[in-house]
Design a protein around this motif. Structure first.
Motif, mmCIF file in Angstrom:
data_model
loop_
_atom_site.group_PDB
_atom_site.id
_atom_site.type_symbol
_atom_site.label_atom_id
_atom_site.label_comp_id
_atom_site.label_asym_id
_atom_site.label_seq_id
_atom_site.Cartn_x
_atom_site.Cartn_y
_atom_site.Cartn_z
ATOM 1 N N ILE A 8 0.865 -1.178 0.000
ATOM 2 C CA ILE A 8 0.000 0.000 0.000
ATOM 3 C C ILE A 8 0.901 1.228 0.000
ATOM 4 N N ARG A 9 0.559 2.194 -0.853
ATOM 5 C CA ARG A 9 1.373 3.396 -0.995
ATOM 6 C C ARG A 9 0.501 4.629 -0.796
ATOM 7 N N LEU A 10 0.964 5.533 0.042
ATOM 8 C CA LEU A 10 0.340 6.833 0.189
ATOM 9 C C LEU A 10 1.130 7.810 -0.675
ATOM 10 N N LEU A 11 0.472 8.387 -1.687
ATOM 11 C CA LEU A 11 1.170 9.230 -2.654
ATOM 12 C C LEU A 11 1.363 10.644 -2.132
ATOM 13 N N THR B 233 -4.144 6.869 -2.279
ATOM 14 C CA THR B 233 -3.468 5.611 -1.993
ATOM 15 C C THR B 233 -3.537 4.683 -3.202
ATOM 16 N N GLN B 234 -2.544 3.823 -3.297
ATOM 17 C CA GLN B 234 -2.506 2.784 -4.324
ATOM 18 C C GLN B 234 -2.178 1.459 -3.654
ATOM 19 N N ARG C 224 6.982 -4.240 6.809
ATOM 20 C CA ARG C 224 8.016 -3.206 6.724
ATOM 21 C C ARG C 224 7.431 -1.935 6.125
ATOM 22 N N LEU C 225 8.060 -0.824 6.454
ATOM 23 C CA LEU C 225 7.685 0.489 5.943
ATOM 24 C C LEU C 225 8.889 1.138 5.289
ATOM 25 N N ILE C 226 8.631 1.952 4.274
ATOM 26 C CA ILE C 226 9.654 2.792 3.669
ATOM 27 C C ILE C 226 9.124 4.221 3.706
ATOM 28 N N ILE C 227 9.790 5.075 4.483
ATOM 29 C CA ILE C 227 9.301 6.428 4.749
ATOM 30 C C ILE C 227 10.332 7.443 4.263
ATOM 31 N N PRO C 228 10.126 8.072 3.102
ATOM 32 C CA PRO C 228 11.044 9.122 2.658
ATOM 33 C C PRO C 228 10.829 10.392 3.482
ATOM 34 N N ARG D 268 5.429 3.985 2.029
ATOM 35 C CA ARG D 268 5.090 2.707 1.396
ATOM 36 C C ARG D 268 5.149 1.609 2.444
ATOM 37 N N GLY D 269 4.103 0.814 2.499
ATOM 38 C CA GLY D 269 4.068 -0.308 3.425
ATOM 39 C C GLY D 269 3.894 -1.613 2.678
#
Length: 495
Positions: free
Chosen positions: A66-69, A88-89, A466-470, A486-487
Motif C-alpha cells: 500500500i502506498r500513500l502518494l 493511496t494505491q 516493513r515500511l519505507i518512509i522518505p 510505502r508499506g
C-alpha cells in the motif's frame, strides 16, 4: 558552486582517510600474524560424498503493498500530470522461486526460475526482460505476470582447485552490504532491500584457486566473458558486444583483497578493488573502490537545456559490521557515487519539473477558456477539442522525461550514509528480529527511514511487515519521491 566545492573537498578527504586505513591494515596484520600459530593450508581438499544427486528447495512469497502518494512531489507531477491518482494505491504480488541443483561427480547444474503474478491498481509500463523470459497479460489493465530464469548454469569441477561455469549467474563481487561499486557483472542491489534475490547475467568463467604457506595464504584467478545483444545482458553495454573481465583474489595477512576489471566494445572500461578484514572477532571492516573511464553524464538545468559531461567517475565505499554481546548487529557504510548528481543539479531537475507542471496547468486553463469561447461563439467542438489537446502539452515536462532514467533512479545523488541496526530476539521473544534502516543523502540531508520486523511463525513460515518512509524538504532527493510512505507485508513459505 561554493557548496559543490565544499562537498568535493569532503569526498577527497574521506577518500584519503580510506586509503590511509587501507595502508595501515597490512602493517597491523603483520604484527598480529607474528603472534599467531602458522598453519600449512596447502592440503588436498577431499571431494564431498553426497548421495543427494538431485535437490530442490526454494520459497513462495505473497506481498501486498500500500502506498500513500505525495501529490506535491516533483516525481508525482512528472508521472501523473495527465492522470491524477487517488491518495493511496494498492498492489499484490505472488511469486514462486524454486531452486534446483544436480551434482554428479565433476558435473553439476543449478537453476532458479521465477514465476510471478501481480495485481496493480495502476499498472506500470511493460517490462523488457532479459532472455530467457516471457511476460503475460501485457494488455490487461491491472493484471500482470512473468516467468524467467533468474539463474541457470552448468558447472564442471575437474579438480578441487579449478571450476568452470557457464550460463546465467549472479556474481557476488564486492564486500559492501548496501552497494557494490565493483560489481561490474551484476545488477545493482535494491538499497531498500539488499538481501533480495536478483536476476543474473549470462556469462562463462573459470575459477582457479591455490593455497600457500606464508603471508599469502590463498590466491584465486577468475577470468570471465559476457555477450551483449538484444535482450541478452542488454543493460551492460550500449549495443552488441563481447565483454571480458576478471577478478584476482588474495588472502594476505588475514585480509581479503580483490582486484577487478571489465572492458569491451560500446562499454566504459572499469577497474576496481575491495578489501575486508576482522579487527576483532565481532568487528569487521570493508571497503571498495571502482573507476569508470570515460563516463558520459547528461545534466539538465532548470530551463530544460541538456549538456553532457565526460569524465572518469570514481565510486568508493567504506563500512563496518559490528555484533555485540546482546546479539545487536550494526552495519554502517559511507558510499560516494561519482556518477551521481550534486545537490544543485538535483534541485535544477526538480525545479524543471515544477516549472513544467505549472506550464501544463496554465496551458490547460488557457485552452479550456478558448474552447468554451469558441463553443459560445457557435464554432465546432471538434476543431476546438483538437486545439485544446495539442496546447495542453508541456515542453519542460518533456525535457525532464529525457533524463528521468538517471535522475529518478535509486541513489541518484553523490554521497550517502547507510545505517542498519537489527536486534535478534529482543525481550527473549523467540524467532523475532526487529530492524531499522536509515539511508541518508549527505548532500541535501534527506533520508529514507525503513523499519521492519521479521518473525518466524514456524521454521519454514516467515512474516515480515516493513515500511519505507522518505523524509526530506522540497527539492531534495527523498523529499520529492512519489510515495509519502510505502508499506508492505511479506508472507514467505520456505520449502
Amino acid at each position: 558552486m561554493r557548496r559543490a566545492g565544499r562537498y568535493s573537498r569532503v569526498v577527497i578527504s574521506l577518500g584519503i582517510v580510506g586509503l590511509i586505513v587501507m595502508g595501515i591494515l597490512p602493517a597491523a596484520s603483520v604484527v598480529g600474524a607474528a603472534e599467531e600459530t602458522t598453519y600449512d593450508l596447502d592440503f588436498e581438499i577431499p571431494e564431498a560424498n553426497s548421495k543427494d544427486i538431485f535437490k530442490i528447495w526454494g520459497y513462495s512469497e505473497f506481498r501486498p503493498f500500500i502506498r500513500l502518494l505525495d501529490k506535491n512531489s516533483a516525481l508525482y507531477k512528472q508521472k501523473y500530470y495527465k492522470d491524477p491518482q487517488n491518495d493511496t494505491q494498492t498492489d499484490y504480488l505472488l511469486n514462486l522461486r524454486p531452486e534446483i541443483s544436480i551434482d554428479y561427480g565433476q558435473f553439476g547444474m543449478y537453476a532458479r526460475p521465477r514465476l510471478e503474478v501481480d495485481w496493480s491498481e495502476v499498472k506500470g509500463a511493460t517490462l523488457v526482460l532479459d532472455e530467457p523470459s516471457e511476460e503475460f497479460w501485457t494488455e490487461e489493465k491491472h493484471w500482470g505476470g512473468s516467468i524467467m530464469l533468474e539463474e541457470a548454469f552448468v558447472t564442471w569441477r575437474p579438480s578441487p582447485t579449478l571450476t568452470a561455469e557457464a550460463g546465467k549467474k549472479v556474481l557476488t563481487w564486492g564486500k559492501g552490504y548496501a552497494w557494490n561499486p565493483v560489481a561490474f557483472a551484476s545488477r545493482p542491489k535494491d538499497v531498500d532491500d539488499p538481501d533480495h534475490a536478483r536476476e543474473g547475467y549470462v556469462m562463462s568463467y573459470l575459477d582457479y584457486i591455490r593455497s600457500f604457506a606464508g603471508p599469502l595464504k590463498t590466491l584465486a584467478v577468475t577470468p570471465l566473458v559476457l555477450p551483449v545483444a538484444d535482450r541478452l545482458n542488454a543493460e551492460l553495454a550500449s549495443g552488441d558486444s563481447l565483454l571480458v573481465g576478471g577478478k584476482v583474489y588474495a588472502l594476505l595477512y588475514d585480509i581479503d583483497l580483490d582486484l577487478m576489471f571489465m572492458a569491451g566494445n560500446k562499454y566504459d572500461t572499469r577497474v576496481g578493488f575491495d578489501f575486508s578484514t576482522n579487527l576483532t572477532s565481532n568487528l569487521e571492516i570493508h571497503g571498495e573502490s571502482a573507476l569508470r573511464f570515460g563516463y558520459n553524464k547528461n545534466i539538465i538545468d532548470a530551463g530544460g537545456e541538456i549538456r553532457s559531461k565526460k569524465y572518469d567517475a570514481l565510486n568508493f565505499l567504506v563500512g563496518f559490521r559490528y555484533l555485540n554481546s546482546y546479539d545487536t548487529t550494526i552495519i554502517a557504510e559511507y558510499y560516494h557515487n561519482g556518477e551521481g548528481y550534486s545537490p544543485g543539479e538535483l534541485r535544477d531537475y526538480y525545479n524543471l519539473i515544477d516549472n513544467g507542471y505549472s506550464e501544463y496547468i496554465e496551458n490547460t486553463i488557457t485552452s479550456n477558456i478558448q474552447a468554451n469561447l469558441k463553443i459560445l461563439n457557435g464554432n465546432s467542438q471538434g476543431k476546438s477539442g483538437n486545439n485544446s489537446q495539442n496546447s495542453n502539452n508541456s515542453s519542460l515536462l518533456k525535457d525532464s522525461a529525457q533524463v528521468a532514467s538517471t535522475y529518478n533512479k535509486s541513489t541518484a545523488g553523490q554521497d550517502y550514509l547507510y545505517l542498519r541496526i537489527s536486534q535478534k530476539e529482543p525481550f527473549d521473544i523467540l524467532y523475532l528480529t526487529p530492524t531499522v534502516t536509515l539511508i541518508t543523502n549527505l548532500g541535501d540531508l534527506s533520508c529514507s527511514l525503513n523499519p521492519e520486523i521479521s518473525y518466524m511463525v514456524i521454521p519454514n513460515l516467515e512474516l515480515k511487515p516493513r515500511l519505507i518512509i522518505p523524509i526530506g524538504p522540497p527539492q531534495s532527493e527523498f523529499g520529492e519521491k512519489v510515495n509519502a510512505i510505502r508499506g508492505e507485508f511479506r508472507i514467505t513459505y520456505y520449502f
